[in-house]
Motif scaffolding. Structure first.
Motif, PDB file in Angstrom:
ATOM      1  N   ASP A   1       0.811  -1.215   0.000  1.00 32.06           N
ATOM      2  CA  ASP A   1       0.000   0.000   0.000  1.00 32.06           C
ATOM      3  C   ASP A   1       0.848   1.270   0.000  1.00 32.06           C
ATOM      4  OD1 ASP A   1      -2.095  -1.764   2.286  1.00 32.06           O
ATOM      5  OD2 ASP A   1      -2.517  -1.389   0.156  1.00 32.06           O
ATOM      6  N   THR A   2       2.143   1.106   0.107  1.00 26.61           N
ATOM      7  CA  THR A   2       3.029   2.269   0.079  1.00 26.61           C
ATOM      8  C   THR A   2       2.908   2.990  -1.248  1.00 26.61           C
ATOM      9  OG1 THR A   2       4.616   1.298   1.633  1.00 26.61           O
ATOM     10  CG2 THR A   2       5.428   3.019   0.153  1.00 26.61           C
ATOM     11  N   ALA A   3       2.598   4.282  -1.192  1.00 27.77           N
ATOM     12  CA  ALA A   3       2.386   5.065  -2.409  1.00 27.77           C
ATOM     13  C   ALA A   3       2.087   6.510  -2.016  1.00 27.77           C
ATOM     14  CB  ALA A   3       1.214   4.507  -3.217  1.00 27.77           C
ATOM     15  N   VAL A   4       2.076   7.359  -3.020  1.00 26.44           N
ATOM     16  CA  VAL A   4       1.507   8.695  -2.846  1.00 26.44           C
ATOM     17  C   VAL A   4       0.023   8.588  -3.178  1.00 26.44           C
ATOM     18  CG1 VAL A   4       1.522  11.092  -3.593  1.00 26.44           C
ATOM     19  CG2 VAL A   4       3.677   9.824  -3.409  1.00 26.44           C
ATOM     20  N   TYR A   5      -0.794   9.055  -2.281  1.00 29.26           N
ATOM     21  CA  TYR A   5      -2.246   8.998  -2.454  1.00 29.26           C
ATOM     22  C   TYR A   5      -2.770  10.372  -2.863  1.00 29.26           C
ATOM     23  CZ  TYR A   5      -2.413   4.310  -0.551  1.00 29.26           C
ATOM     24  OH  TYR A   5      -2.244   2.950  -0.381  1.00 29.26           O
ATOM     25  N   TYR A   6      -3.571  10.371  -3.925  1.00 22.54           N
ATOM     26  CA  TYR A   6      -4.087  11.604  -4.499  1.00 22.54           C
ATOM     27  C   TYR A   6      -5.606  11.639  -4.386  1.00 22.54           C
ATOM     28  CZ  TYR A   6       0.492  11.983  -6.734  1.00 22.54           C
ATOM     29  OH  TYR A   6       1.840  12.075  -6.989  1.00 22.54           O
ATOM     30  N   CYS A   7      -6.098  12.812  -4.083  1.00 23.51           N
ATOM     31  CA  CYS A   7      -7.538  13.071  -4.094  1.00 23.51           C
ATOM     32  C   CYS A   7      -7.926  13.581  -5.479  1.00 23.51           C
ATOM     33  CB  CYS A   7      -7.860  14.112  -3.028  1.00 23.51           C
ATOM     34  SG  CYS A   7      -9.595  14.532  -2.860  1.00 23.51           S
ATOM     35  N   ASN A   8      -9.038  13.099  -5.986  1.00 22.27           N
ATOM     36  CA  ASN A   8      -9.514  13.488  -7.315  1.00 22.27           C
ATOM     37  C   ASN A   8     -10.980  13.868  -7.263  1.00 22.27           C
ATOM     38  OD1 ASN A   8     -11.054  12.246  -9.921  1.00 22.27           O
ATOM     39  ND2 ASN A   8      -9.176  13.283 -10.515  1.00 22.27           N
ATOM     40  N   ALA A   9     -11.317  14.904  -8.013  1.00 24.01           N
ATOM     41  CA  ALA A   9     -12.716  15.323  -8.149  1.00 24.01           C
ATOM     42  C   ALA A   9     -13.074  15.338  -9.625  1.00 24.01           C
ATOM     43  CB  ALA A   9     -12.909  16.714  -7.547  1.00 24.01           C
ATOM     44  N   GLN A  10     -14.114  14.624  -9.977  1.00 24.03           N
ATOM     45  CA  GLN A  10     -14.590  14.597 -11.362  1.00 24.03           C
ATOM     46  C   GLN A  10     -16.071  14.926 -11.381  1.00 24.03           C
ATOM     47  OE1 GLN A  10     -13.400  11.400 -14.154  1.00 24.03           O
ATOM     48  NE2 GLN A  10     -15.583  11.107 -14.477  1.00 24.03           N
ATOM     49  N   HIS A  11     -16.433  15.926 -12.205  1.00 22.15           N
ATOM     50  CA  HIS A  11     -17.829  16.324 -12.313  1.00 22.15           C
ATOM     51  C   HIS A  11     -18.652  15.133 -12.793  1.00 22.15           C
ATOM     52  CE1 HIS A  11     -21.417  18.516 -13.487  1.00 22.15           C
ATOM     53  NE2 HIS A  11     -20.942  19.573 -12.839  1.00 22.15           N
ATOM     54  N   ALA A  12     -19.784  14.932 -12.171  1.00 23.04           N
ATOM     55  CA  ALA A  12     -20.584  13.748 -12.465  1.00 23.04           C
ATOM     56  C   ALA A  12     -21.130  13.730 -13.889  1.00 23.04           C
ATOM     57  CB  ALA A  12     -21.731  13.648 -11.471  1.00 23.04           C
ATOM     58  N   TRP A  13     -21.314  14.910 -14.496  1.00 25.51           N
ATOM     59  CA  TRP A  13     -21.902  14.971 -15.837  1.00 25.51           C
ATOM     60  C   TRP A  13     -20.970  15.554 -16.878  1.00 25.51           C
ATOM     61  CZ3 TRP A  13     -24.475  17.102 -11.497  1.00 25.51           C
ATOM     62  CH2 TRP A  13     -25.409  16.228 -10.934  1.00 25.51           C
ATOM     63  N   SER A  14     -19.871  16.131 -16.455  1.00 17.04           N
ATOM     64  CA  SER A  14     -18.883  16.705 -17.370  1.00 17.04           C
ATOM     65  C   SER A  14     -17.506  16.188 -16.978  1.00 17.04           C
ATOM     66  CB  SER A  14     -18.906  18.237 -17.308  1.00 17.04           C
ATOM     67  OG  SER A  14     -20.158  18.736 -17.677  1.00 17.04           O
ATOM     68  N   PRO A  15     -17.151  15.016 -17.444  1.00 13.76           N
ATOM     69  CA  PRO A  15     -15.886  14.385 -17.019  1.00 13.76           C
ATOM     70  C   PRO A  15     -14.641  15.218 -17.290  1.00 13.76           C
ATOM     71  CG  PRO A  15     -17.280  12.797 -18.131  1.00 13.76           C
ATOM     72  CD  PRO A  15     -17.931  14.126 -18.315  1.00 13.76           C
ATOM     73  N   ALA A  16     -14.733  16.155 -18.230  1.00 17.77           N
ATOM     74  CA  ALA A  16     -13.568  16.998 -18.508  1.00 17.77           C
ATOM     75  C   ALA A  16     -13.243  17.910 -17.332  1.00 17.77           C
ATOM     76  CB  ALA A  16     -13.808  17.831 -19.761  1.00 17.77           C
ATOM     77  N   MET A  17     -14.213  18.142 -16.472  1.00 14.65           N
ATOM     78  CA  MET A  17     -13.967  18.937 -15.268  1.00 14.65           C
ATOM     79  C   MET A  17     -13.428  17.990 -14.212  1.00 14.65           C
ATOM     80  SD  MET A  17     -17.437  21.229 -15.452  1.00 14.65           S
ATOM     81  CE  MET A  17     -17.040  22.267 -14.060  1.00 14.65           C
ATOM     82  N   ASN A  18     -12.118  17.948 -14.141  1.00 13.18           N
ATOM     83  CA  ASN A  18     -11.422  16.932 -13.357  1.00 13.18           C
ATOM     84  C   ASN A  18     -10.246  17.588 -12.649  1.00 13.18           C
ATOM     85  OD1 ASN A  18      -9.355  14.685 -12.937  1.00 13.18           O
ATOM     86  ND2 ASN A  18     -11.132  13.528 -13.615  1.00 13.18           N
ATOM     87  N   TYR A  19     -10.169  17.417 -11.344  1.00 14.47           N
ATOM     88  CA  TYR A  19      -9.150  18.109 -10.557  1.00 14.47           C
ATOM     89  C   TYR A  19      -8.401  17.134  -9.654  1.00 14.47           C
ATOM     90  CZ  TYR A  19     -12.366  21.827 -11.908  1.00 14.47           C
ATOM     91  OH  TYR A  19     -13.185  22.655 -12.617  1.00 14.47           O
ATOM     92  N   TRP A  20      -7.150  17.500  -9.379  1.00 13.60           N
ATOM     93  CA  TRP A  20      -6.280  16.652  -8.560  1.00 13.60           C
ATOM     94  C   TRP A  20      -5.670  17.442  -7.417  1.00 13.60           C
ATOM     95  CZ3 TRP A  20      -5.783  11.486  -9.387  1.00 13.60           C
ATOM     96  CH2 TRP A  20      -6.195  11.000 -10.629  1.00 13.60           C
ATOM     97  N   GLY A  21      -5.471  16.764  -6.303  1.00 16.57           N
ATOM     98  CA  GLY A  21      -4.655  17.303  -5.239  1.00 16.57           C
ATOM     99  C   GLY A  21      -3.189  17.005  -5.490  1.00 16.57           C
ATOM    100  N   LYS A  22      -2.340  17.458  -4.571  1.00 20.12           N
ATOM    101  CA  LYS A  22      -0.900  17.265  -4.743  1.00 20.12           C
ATOM    102  C   LYS A  22      -0.404  15.961  -4.143  1.00 20.12           C
ATOM    103  CE  LYS A  22       0.187  22.173  -5.085  1.00 20.12           C
ATOM    104  NZ  LYS A  22       0.974  23.306  -4.556  1.00 20.12           N
ATOM    105  N   GLY A  23      -1.242  15.298  -3.381  1.00 16.62           N
ATOM    106  CA  GLY A  23      -0.889  13.986  -2.861  1.00 16.62           C
ATOM    107  C   GLY A  23      -0.337  13.999  -1.452  1.00 16.62           C
ATOM    108  N   THR A  24      -0.463  12.849  -0.815  1.00 15.34           N
ATOM    109  CA  THR A  24       0.112  12.640   0.515  1.00 15.34           C
ATOM    110  C   THR A  24       0.744  11.252   0.537  1.00 15.34           C
ATOM    111  OG1 THR A  24      -0.345  12.717   2.905  1.00 15.34           O
ATOM    112  CG2 THR A  24      -2.060  11.752   1.512  1.00 15.34           C
ATOM    113  N   LEU A  25       1.919  11.153   1.114  1.00 12.15           N
ATOM    114  CA  LEU A  25       2.690   9.914   1.067  1.00 12.15           C
ATOM    115  C   LEU A  25       2.307   8.999   2.220  1.00 12.15           C
ATOM    116  CD1 LEU A  25       5.009   8.195  -0.105  1.00 12.15           C
ATOM    117  CD2 LEU A  25       6.568   9.508   1.361  1.00 12.15           C
ATOM    118  N   VAL A  26       2.042   7.760   1.875  1.00 15.45           N
ATOM    119  CA  VAL A  26       1.809   6.703   2.854  1.00 15.45           C
ATOM    120  C   VAL A  26       2.930   5.681   2.714  1.00 15.45           C
ATOM    121  CG1 VAL A  26       0.286   4.819   3.554  1.00 15.45           C
ATOM    122  CG2 VAL A  26      -0.680   7.029   2.864  1.00 15.45           C
ATOM    123  N   THR A  27       3.585   5.407   3.813  1.00 16.34           N
ATOM    124  CA  THR A  27       4.693   4.460   3.799  1.00 16.34           C
ATOM    125  C   THR A  27       4.435   3.354   4.804  1.00 16.34           C
ATOM    126  OG1 THR A  27       6.251   6.220   3.211  1.00 16.34           O
ATOM    127  CG2 THR A  27       7.176   4.163   4.055  1.00 16.34           C
TER     128      THR A  27
END
Length: 118
Positions: free
Chosen positions: A89-115
């Protein structure tokens, strides 16, 4: 638009962590919120997702039964409770937001490391 992850860190095998993602700058209720993770040299993979109503979730097979995704549509937060953590499970974990009806509206966080050390 901002997605800010927190809660990552070093945890021993078998331990637990709770990741949080604070969202701002968009209509949170309209977005599918997901957690992805990435290991250096590998593609980013979907870990878990939750639809805007919160009632529908999906998980990668590798985390089913161990991870739980949830959201708070009042606080504009999404969470990932991770139990029985494994070195895989070690990885950088990213949060993502995708508009439910317009998939092109897609955003990412910068991530948090889990070790999780082996």
């Amino acid at each position: 638009v901002q997605l800010v992850e927190s809660g990552g860190g070093l945890v021993q095998p078998g331990g637990s962590l709770r990741l949080s993602c604070a969202a701002s700058g968009f209509t949170f209720n309209f977005y599918i919120m997901s957690w992805y993770r990435q290991v250096p040299g590998k593609e980013r993979e979907l870990v878990a997702g939750i639809r805007s109503g919160g009632g529908i979730t999906n998980y990668a097979d590798s985390v089913k039964g161990r991870f739980t995704v949830s959201r708070d549509n009042v606080k504009n937060m999404v969470y990932l409770q991770m139990n029985s953590l494994d070195p895989e499970d070690t990885a950088v974990y990213y949060c993502n937001a995708q508009h439910a009806w317009s998939p092109a509206m897609n955003y990412w966080g910068k991530g948090t490391l889990v070790t999780v050390p082996s």
